[in-house]
Enzyme design. Structure first.
Site, PDB file in Angstrom:
ATOM      1  N   SER A 136       0.860  -1.169   0.000  1.00  0.00           N
ATOM      2  CA  SER A 136       0.000   0.000   0.000  1.00  0.00           C
ATOM      3  C   SER A 136       0.906   1.231   0.000  1.00  0.00           C
ATOM      4  O   SER A 136       1.751   1.372   0.877  1.00  0.00           O
ATOM      5  CB  SER A 136      -0.863  -0.050   1.262  1.00  0.00           C
ATOM      6  OG  SER A 136      -1.620   1.115   1.375  1.00  0.00           O
ATOM      7  N   ASP A 241     -14.147  -1.286   3.003  1.00  0.00           N
ATOM      8  CA  ASP A 241     -13.241  -1.459   4.140  1.00  0.00           C
ATOM      9  C   ASP A 241     -13.940  -0.866   5.376  1.00  0.00           C
ATOM     10  O   ASP A 241     -14.676  -1.578   6.080  1.00  0.00           O
ATOM     11  CB  ASP A 241     -11.909  -0.755   3.830  1.00  0.00           C
ATOM     12  CG  ASP A 241     -10.890  -0.779   4.963  1.00  0.00           C
ATOM     13  OD1 ASP A 241     -11.213  -1.286   6.043  1.00  0.00           O
ATOM     14  OD2 ASP A 241      -9.752  -0.280   4.781  1.00  0.00           O
ATOM     15  N   LYS A 265     -10.414  -6.643   7.548  1.00  0.00           N
ATOM     16  CA  LYS A 265      -9.346  -6.131   8.399  1.00  0.00           C
ATOM     17  C   LYS A 265      -9.674  -6.628   9.800  1.00  0.00           C
ATOM     18  O   LYS A 265     -10.703  -6.259  10.381  1.00  0.00           O
ATOM     19  CB  LYS A 265      -9.370  -4.608   8.306  1.00  0.00           C
ATOM     20  CG  LYS A 265      -8.111  -3.936   8.678  1.00  0.00           C
ATOM     21  CD  LYS A 265      -8.189  -2.466   8.319  1.00  0.00           C
ATOM     22  CE  LYS A 265      -7.622  -2.186   6.935  1.00  0.00           C
ATOM     23  NZ  LYS A 265      -7.745  -0.782   6.544  1.00  0.00           N
TER      24      LYS A 265
HETATM   25 MG    MG Z   1      -8.625   0.749   3.135  1.00  0.00          MG
END
Ligand code: MG
Length: 382
Positions: A136, A241, A265
């Site tokens: 990322s 997300d 996550k």
């Molecule tokens: Mg994200």
């Protein structure tokens, strides 16, 4: 397993390369490490990977510390259970505070896997021997700097690159990277920074032509209707997300078709058990998943590797080597990616030795449930 003692360590590590998202820039990361000890002296470790500031979600390192010492430790201290979910039920009354819970969940699962002398991945039902890692990349000062970073990580073997975007740093940046890397598995993440209006729709329609794997969290987390409308307009998959915290959010996402990819996550969802359930629901619904990261140190990163070994994690996860972010790891061996892949450890628990002395030495704040009047008297130091 009966939890006999809980220790917490607040630890800061500097980032090798500062990281900017749509909301802010950071040069170091501060997480809280959780050590559980059972009555046989076995230990399990977890990591509360909350950001320091309430820009990703509502929690901060300070609120996580407060919830941990005031509620989670007393709930777990002396608790007995044969399975992780039995121990996790200790905090079922506590609403929200998913990052804090996730740190304790990780420690419970590590302890459980170690007590059975099996790998955490196996305990969770993982099937992969290695996981594909993506990187990322934050918002850079210039497009040239961004291109340098992309080239650096491609050379290191990473096959998937995610770019953080924000209004004003989107189409031009993505087109420049795409022109330099026509075949790159590229995706973008807005962290909810775009308003739901015609101008944003135009930006996403322009990005739709860039062959992106997905556009992650374009709008405000709670606006699933806006995501649903956008997904209907785009050929590119929308990924959620921040929008999916509880399983109810996942059901809403599926019902509204608010996205076609899920970023699981572990921290955002409150731990490994709920992350595993979300995986199962997504697999049943035909939604591919991947594991997002929060710049975890080695303990949280190892748990991410373990959950990413489940069969539904068919997209590259944010589980790059620790060396991408930090000068030293807090586990041995350190987590490394070779040719963009991280091996899933076979040893008990998270499969890495936790460098306890290094953590004890470097911690800026400590808590020990075995200390006298611990709950009220955690002492800041360092
Ligand atoms: Mg994200």
């Amino acid at each position: 397993m009966r939890i006999a003692r809980v220790r917490l360590f607040r630890l800061r590590q500097e980032l090798l390369h500062s990281f900017e998202t749509s909301s802010h820039r950071k040069s170091g990361i501060e997480h809280v490490l959780v050590e559980l000890t059972d009555e046989d002296g076995r230990t399990g470790w977890g990591e509360i990977a909350s950001p320091s500031d309430p820009y990703f979600g509502a929690e901060t390192t300070a609120t996580a510390w407060e919830i941990a010492t005031r509620y989670l430790v007393p709930a777990l201290q002396g608790r007995e259970g044969d399975t992780p979910t039995e121990l996790e039920s200790a905090w079922s009354r506590i609403r929200g505070n998913e990052f804090a819970k996730a740190g304790f969940s990780g420690a419970v699962w590590d302890l459980f896997a170690r007590s059975r002398e099996i790998a955490l991945s196996e305990a969770l039902g993982g099937t992969r021997a290695e996981v594909v890692a993506g990187v990322s990349l934050g918002i850079e000062p210039s497009i040239d700097d961004l291109l340098t970073q992309v080239a650096l990580h491609r050379d290191a073997g990473y096959g998937r690159v995610k770019l953080k975007i924000a209004p004003g740093w989107d189409v031009e940046a993505v087109r420049a990277v795409r022109a330099a890397h026509p075949d790159l598995d590229l995706h973008v993440d807005a962290n909810g920074a775009y308003p739901d209006d015609a101008e944003s729709t135009q930006v996403f329609e322009m990005l739709d032509g860039e062959g992106l794997t997905m556009i992650e969290q374009p709008f405000e987390p709670r606006d699933l209707v806006a995501h649903s409308r956008l997904q209907a307009r785009l050929a590119t998959d929308v990924c959620l997300d921040e929008s999916v915290v509880a399983l109810g959010d996942l059901h809403t996402m599926l019902r509204l078709r608010a996205g076609r990819v899920l970023n699981i996550k572990v921290s955002r969802m409150g731990g490994l058990s709920i992350a595993r359930t979300a995986h199962d629901i997504a697999v049943d619904a035909g939604i591919p998943v991947w594991c997002g990261g929060m710049h975890e140190f080695g303990i949280g990163r190892a748990a991410n590797v373990a959950i990413s070994s489940l069969p539904g994690f068919t997209l590259p996860s944010d589980v790059s080597g620790s060396d991408k972010y930090y000068a030293a790891d807090i586990v041995d061996p350190p987590i490394i990616a070779v040719d963009g892949r991280v091996r899933v450890p076979r040893g008990p628990g998270i499969g890495h030795e936790v460098l306890v002395e290094r953590i004890e030495r470097a911690a800026t704040r400590r808590f020990d449930s075995a200390a006298a009047d611990a709950v009220h008297a955690d002492v800041a130091s360092g």
